[in-house]
Design an enzyme around this catalytic site. Structure first.
Site, PDB file in Angstrom:
ATOM      1  N   SER A  38       3.169  -9.282  -6.569  1.00 21.27           N
ATOM      2  CA  SER A  38       4.101  -8.213  -6.213  1.00 21.27           C
ATOM      3  C   SER A  38       4.428  -7.308  -7.398  1.00 21.27           C
ATOM      4  O   SER A  38       4.628  -7.774  -8.520  1.00 21.27           O
ATOM      5  CB  SER A  38       5.402  -8.842  -5.702  1.00 21.27           C
ATOM      6  OG  SER A  38       6.385  -7.847  -5.548  1.00 21.27           O
ATOM      7  N   LYS A  89       9.875 -11.213   7.068  1.00 20.41           N
ATOM      8  CA  LYS A  89      10.830 -10.145   7.380  1.00 20.41           C
ATOM      9  C   LYS A  89      11.584 -10.355   8.696  1.00 20.41           C
ATOM     10  O   LYS A  89      12.716  -9.908   8.848  1.00 20.41           O
ATOM     11  CB  LYS A  89      10.116  -8.790   7.408  1.00 20.41           C
ATOM     12  CG  LYS A  89       9.694  -8.324   6.028  1.00 20.41           C
ATOM     13  CD  LYS A  89       9.104  -6.931   6.087  1.00 20.41           C
ATOM     14  CE  LYS A  89       8.717  -6.475   4.694  1.00 20.41           C
ATOM     15  NZ  LYS A  89       8.315  -5.065   4.671  1.00 20.41           N
ATOM     16  N   ASP A 126      12.616  -0.039   4.548  1.00 15.77           N
ATOM     17  CA  ASP A 126      11.224   0.424   4.647  1.00 15.77           C
ATOM     18  C   ASP A 126      11.109   1.801   5.320  1.00 15.77           C
ATOM     19  O   ASP A 126      10.273   2.618   4.916  1.00 15.77           O
ATOM     20  CB  ASP A 126      10.373  -0.585   5.427  1.00 15.77           C
ATOM     21  CG  ASP A 126      10.118  -1.853   4.631  1.00 15.77           C
ATOM     22  OD1 ASP A 126      10.092  -1.780   3.387  1.00 15.77           O
ATOM     23  OD2 ASP A 126       9.946  -2.925   5.249  1.00 15.77           O
ATOM     24  N   GLY A 150      -1.711   0.584  14.208  1.00 15.67           N
ATOM     25  CA  GLY A 150      -1.071  -0.676  13.849  1.00 15.67           C
ATOM     26  C   GLY A 150       0.252  -0.849  14.553  1.00 15.67           C
ATOM     27  O   GLY A 150       0.956   0.138  14.846  1.00 15.67           O
ATOM     28  N   GLY A 153       3.862  -5.615  11.050  1.00 18.02           N
ATOM     29  CA  GLY A 153       5.093  -5.572  10.248  1.00 18.02           C
ATOM     30  C   GLY A 153       5.496  -4.184   9.783  1.00 18.02           C
ATOM     31  O   GLY A 153       6.690  -3.865   9.757  1.00 18.02           O
ATOM     32  N   TYR A 246      -1.558   0.611  -0.903  1.00 19.27           N
ATOM     33  CA  TYR A 246      -1.698   1.274  -2.215  1.00 19.27           C
ATOM     34  C   TYR A 246      -2.602   0.477  -3.153  1.00 19.27           C
ATOM     35  O   TYR A 246      -2.862   0.893  -4.275  1.00 19.27           O
ATOM     36  CB  TYR A 246      -0.325   1.528  -2.864  1.00 19.27           C
ATOM     37  CG  TYR A 246       0.448   0.275  -3.151  1.00 19.27           C
ATOM     38  CD1 TYR A 246       1.300  -0.268  -2.194  1.00 19.27           C
ATOM     39  CD2 TYR A 246       0.314  -0.384  -4.366  1.00 19.27           C
ATOM     40  CE1 TYR A 246       2.002  -1.429  -2.445  1.00 19.27           C
ATOM     41  CE2 TYR A 246       1.010  -1.544  -4.623  1.00 19.27           C
ATOM     42  CZ  TYR A 246       1.856  -2.063  -3.662  1.00 19.27           C
ATOM     43  OH  TYR A 246       2.539  -3.223  -3.912  1.00 19.27           O
TER      44      TYR A 246
END
Ligand code: ATR
Length: 306
Positions: A38, A89, A126, A150, A153, A246
């Site tokens: 992360s 989440k 988000d 999609g 999440g 990314y």
């Protein structure tokens, strides 16, 4: 000569002392599985340091079966705040005391705030992150139409950001059609019309012709050689194409879209903005977005991802 001669303290020593971890240092954390790679610690520690706050941010690996214990531990140990990432989440929600409006709407939490009375409140930054990314990249979605690929999440945050940005509507494509239907049901309203579509819809040319922005919110593209779910042949220079990924920095989708003259952007600014929003929720202070953006880029460079 006195043993106790005073010695001037250099600026360097002073700042070293400020950075010292003490019994009062607050700990923030991101929990996920996996989470070792992360970039969040780099972003948040840079922000904490820039504002001179006595706190640190660490990534903690928490297995799906341990989420309840992790939240209990967070409560018991009086940690400052928590970020929650894939795949927790949704799973974290039953162990919190209440949800903020966005988290409730999306059924997904990425930030836990400890209220003054000790209650744990789940938020989702988000959508604000993607909305900030749209603004950063000069993509005004007001009155525009989107194609969203999609329904996992990340998709609810993308749809919510489009809604908050005043988009007219979105068409959602997903391998598992029922999940696209559920998302459409969740968001569809008069001012923001959301419809689930089949990949092989007979209307596909019209959908691309009428669309202004196309967003990949699937995990396809994370691996080298992944084929984009988007119909790149139908992308033109009138489109803006975004990928929430990314790493890699430029997915095959973004590369091909860029070659067709579309405006493109990846998921990095969304990462930065969701982190900045979380930072503000925890500290009550404006986040140093530029510092966070640079720290994350530096981390990606140093870890060979950029
Ligand atoms: P999540 O984000 O929900 O944790 P994910 O496995 O990372 O799960 O998947 C995110 C999105 O990418 C989902 O929309 C998923 O489609 P499904 O809902 O059908 O699972 C999509 N996705 C992942 N791999 C895919 C593939 N190989 N082909 C098509 N869609 C895929």
């Amino acid at each position: 000569m006195s043993l106790y001669k005073e010695k001037a303290v250099s600026a360097e020593e002073k700042s070293g002392r400020e950075k010292m971890i003490t019994g009062k240092t607050k700990i923030y954390s991101v929990i996920g599985f996996p989470v070792e790679h992360s970039a969040s610690p780099a972003l948040h520690n840079a922000a904490l340091e820039a504002l001179g706050l006595d706190a640190r941010y660490v990534a903690l690996t928490v297995k799906p079966e341990d989420v309840a214990d992790a939240v209990r531990g967070f409560r018991a140990m009086g940690m400052g705040g928590l970020n929650v990432t894939v795949p927790h989440k949704r799973a974290v929600i039953p162990f919190l005391d209440s949800l903020g409006e966005e988290a409730a709407k999306m059924g997904s939490v990425n930030t836990v705030v400890r209220a003054e009375d000790g209650r744990l409140v789940g938020h989702n930054t988000d959508a604000a992150g993607f909305l900030g990314a749209l603004a950063h990249h000069g993509a005004d979605v007001a009155g525009k139409r989107a194609l969203v690929y999609g329904a996992g999440g990340a998709a609810p945050a993308v749809l919510r950001a489009l809604q908050l940005g005043g988009a007219a509507g979105a068409h959602v494509f997903n391998r598992t059609r029922e999940k696209a239907d559920a998302l459409a049901d969740l968001f569809n309203c008069e001012s923001f019309q959301v419809k689930a579509e089949d990949f092989s819809s007979p209307e596909i040319d019209t959908l691309y012709g009428n669309a202004d922005i196309i967003i990949n919110a699937t995990s396809i593209g994370l691996r080298e050689g992944d084929t984009p779910p988007v119909e790149v042949g139908k992308i033109t220079s009138r489109h803006t194409v975004a990928d929430i990924i990314y790493n890699p920095w430029e997915t095959a989708l973004l590369r091909e879209a860029r070659q067709k003259g579309a405006a493109v952007f990846n998921g990095y600014e969304m990462l930065v903005r969701q982190a900045a929003e979380a930072f503000t929720l925890w500290t009550g202070k404006e986040a140093p977005v530029g510092v966070m953006r640079e720290a994350g880029l530096d981390f990606l460079r140093k870890t060979g991802k950029l």
